[in-house]
Design an enzyme around this catalytic site. Structure first.
Site, PDB file in Angstrom:
ATOM      1  N   ARG A 255      43.804  39.733  50.283  1.00 20.11           N
ATOM      2  CA  ARG A 255      43.746  39.069  48.689  1.00 20.11           C
ATOM      3  C   ARG A 255      42.362  38.963  48.420  1.00 20.11           C
ATOM      4  O   ARG A 255      41.678  38.551  49.137  1.00 20.11           O
ATOM      5  CB  ARG A 255      44.608  37.965  48.703  1.00 20.11           C
ATOM      6  CG  ARG A 255      46.147  38.300  48.400  1.00 20.11           C
ATOM      7  CD  ARG A 255      46.381  38.915  46.789  1.00 20.11           C
ATOM      8  NE  ARG A 255      47.792  39.208  46.787  1.00 20.11           N
ATOM      9  CZ  ARG A 255      48.409  40.152  47.144  1.00 20.11           C
ATOM     10  NH1 ARG A 255      47.956  41.017  47.928  1.00 20.11           N
ATOM     11  NH2 ARG A 255      49.697  40.517  46.790  1.00 20.11           N
TER      12      ARG A 255
ATOM     13  N   GLU B  93      39.780  40.309  40.177  1.00 23.06           N
ATOM     14  CA  GLU B  93      40.384  41.653  39.885  1.00 23.06           C
ATOM     15  C   GLU B  93      41.344  41.559  38.590  1.00 23.06           C
ATOM     16  O   GLU B  93      41.886  40.752  38.473  1.00 23.06           O
ATOM     17  CB  GLU B  93      41.029  42.342  40.952  1.00 23.06           C
ATOM     18  CG  GLU B  93      42.195  41.680  41.458  1.00 23.06           C
ATOM     19  CD  GLU B  93      42.820  42.402  42.715  1.00 23.06           C
ATOM     20  OE1 GLU B  93      42.214  42.374  43.860  1.00 23.06           O
ATOM     21  OE2 GLU B  93      44.094  42.864  42.762  1.00 23.06           O
TER      22      GLU B  93
ATOM     23  N   HIS C 180      42.727  48.091  44.635  1.00 24.85           N
ATOM     24  CA  HIS C 180      44.072  47.566  45.214  1.00 24.85           C
ATOM     25  C   HIS C 180      45.212  48.621  45.347  1.00 24.85           C
ATOM     26  O   HIS C 180      46.135  48.641  44.858  1.00 24.85           O
ATOM     27  CB  HIS C 180      44.626  46.588  44.131  1.00 24.85           C
ATOM     28  CG  HIS C 180      45.367  45.194  44.825  1.00 24.85           C
ATOM     29  ND1 HIS C 180      45.428  43.971  44.534  1.00 24.85           N
ATOM     30  CD2 HIS C 180      46.336  45.726  45.776  1.00 24.85           C
ATOM     31  CE1 HIS C 180      46.365  43.446  45.123  1.00 24.85           C
ATOM     32  NE2 HIS C 180      47.028  44.375  45.821  1.00 24.85           N
TER      33      HIS C 180
HETATM   34  C1  8YV Z   1      50.663  45.406  45.422  1.00 19.70           C
HETATM   35  C2  8YV Z   1      50.034  44.019  47.348  1.00 19.70           C
HETATM   36  O1  8YV Z   1      51.948  44.927  45.505  1.00 19.70           O
HETATM   37  O2  8YV Z   1      52.155  43.898  48.405  1.00 19.70           O
HETATM   38  C3  8YV Z   1      51.270  43.268  48.225  1.00 19.70           C
HETATM   39  O3  8YV Z   1      50.947  42.022  48.196  1.00 19.70           O
HETATM   40  O4  8YV Z   1      49.254  43.573  47.110  1.00 19.70           O
HETATM   41  C4  8YV Z   1      50.229  45.569  47.024  1.00 19.70           C
HETATM   42  O5  8YV Z   1      51.069  46.280  47.746  1.00 19.70           O
HETATM   43  C5  8YV Z   1      50.495  46.632  44.994  1.00 19.70           C
HETATM   44  O6  8YV Z   1      49.271  47.124  45.287  1.00 19.70           O
HETATM   45  C6  8YV Z   1      50.828  46.576  43.566  1.00 19.70           C
HETATM   46  O7  8YV Z   1      49.774  45.988  42.942  1.00 19.70           O
END
Ligand code: 8YV
Length: 334
Positions: free
Chosen positions: A240, A269, A287
């Site tokens: 993250r 972001e 992402h």
């Molecule tokens: C996002 C993610 O969900 O699952 C997560 O925590 O960061 C990713 O899989 C996906 O990129 C949609 O924004």
């Protein structure tokens, strides 16, 4: 006859999968990708019983203050730091996420970034496309080897372990740091050895970050940590934004205190720190670590199952497979 319940789908995601919600609920689905203001989120939640949300949708106490019918939020993502879990639990709103279905795809992508950054793939492609390949030089675009090197993993949950298993094929030594040490059997399966964070930073030739974001991991990699790493090391962040201090990282990359980085997530972001954009030795992706066709469909499908169940419908009624906050049911008196 009681009125049908309503759910809000905040982003356009695989309409054929989302359509399964229509067997149970009235569905209001966003027609376009939207960056909602807090007021728009509050409006969207006001008259619905549930919502299917993406990790870019932020839901806090003020967003649900007027959402008197709201009973469930299904997050399409394994990470849920976009949601104020304490506030949602206190309001009796069940929250679910989408673990497991994205583990292998996300681990694949950690390696995509690691290989690309260590072997300078995007930099080399830019150089080629810019028409510089007019001669041949033995010492051009030299990168770092992965095979035979030491891979460090910070955060050894499901995705961290999947990253570690892939290291076997590269003949790498794997070190990891995690709040709690894994069972010996799991360590053996991943061929990974637990070390303290300082040792992890100092010993890793390549370091992959897979920790969830929270107050305890904010800037887990900042200037002091970067200073402990090898100047030849490659850093990959698929966790993250906020786990890394982006300004400090850009500074280290610019000054040659770190060889390269591969980043899929950023502090602000979709904005990317301008100093990172200016670095040639960083591979930047928007992402997309879970973004394979099959996995993104599976994530939405699981989130739909979760929402149906959390709202008391379908074969798993009241037993959503991926409930994050069991205490929400207590607050609701279920
Ligand atoms: C996002 C993610 O969900 O699952 C997560 O925590 O960061 C990713 O899989 C996906 O990129 C949609 O924004």
């Amino acid at each position: 006859m009681s009125a049908r319940r309503r759910v809000w789908v905040t982003q356009p995601v695989f309409p054929d999968v989302v359509d399964r919600l229509r067997d149970h609920f009235d569905v209001a689905a966003a027609g376009a990708v939207t960056a909602y203001t807090p007021a728009q989120v509050a409006d969207g939640l006001r008259d619905v019983d549930g919502a299917l949300v993406g990790v870019t949708d932020r839901i806090d106490a003020s967003a649900i203050a007027g959402a008197n019918r709201l009973k469930a939020i299904a997050n399409i993502g394994v990470g849920y730091n976009n949601l104020d879990i304490a506030a949602l639990s206190a309001a009796g709103v069940a929250v679910t996420n989408t673990p497991d279905v994205l583990t292998e795809t996300t681990a694949d992508f950690a390696w995509t970034l690691l290989l690309a950054a260590a072997r300078r793939v995007t930099e080399a492609e830019r150089w080629l496309r810019d028409g510089h390949w007019t001669d041949w030089s033995f010492e051009r675009l030299l990168g770092r080897d992965l095979h035979g090197s030491t891979l460090g993993i910070l955060g050894m949950g499901r995705i961290g372990r999947a990253v570690a298993r892939r290291a076997l094929g590269f003949g790498m030594r794997v070190l990891y740091h995690n709040r709690s040490r894994l069972d010996a059997a799991v360590e053996r399966e991943c061929s990974a050895r637990w070390v303290g964070k300082d040792e992890l930073l100092a010993a890793s030739d390549h370091l992959v970050l897979v920790v969830p974001y929270g107050p305890g991991t904010h800037h887990a990699i900042g200037a002091p940590e970067l200073a402990c790493m090898k100047s030849t090391a490659v850093l990959v962040n698929i966790a993250r934004g906020g786990v890394v201090d982006d300004a400090a990282l850009a500074d280290a990359l610019q000054k040659g205190r770190l060889a390269a980085a591969g980043l899929d997530v950023y502090e602000n972001e979709p904005a990317v720190h301008p100093a990172l954009l200016a670095c040639r030795n960083v591979v930047l992706t928007p992402h997309i670590a879970s973004a394979s066709e099959a996995t993104r469909r599976a994530m939405v499908s699981l989130a739909v199952d979760n929402l149906i169940a959390a709202l008391g419908e379908g074969p798993q009624a009241h037993r959503p497979p991926n409930l994050v906050n069991a205490d929400s049911l207590l607050a609701r008196g279920t």
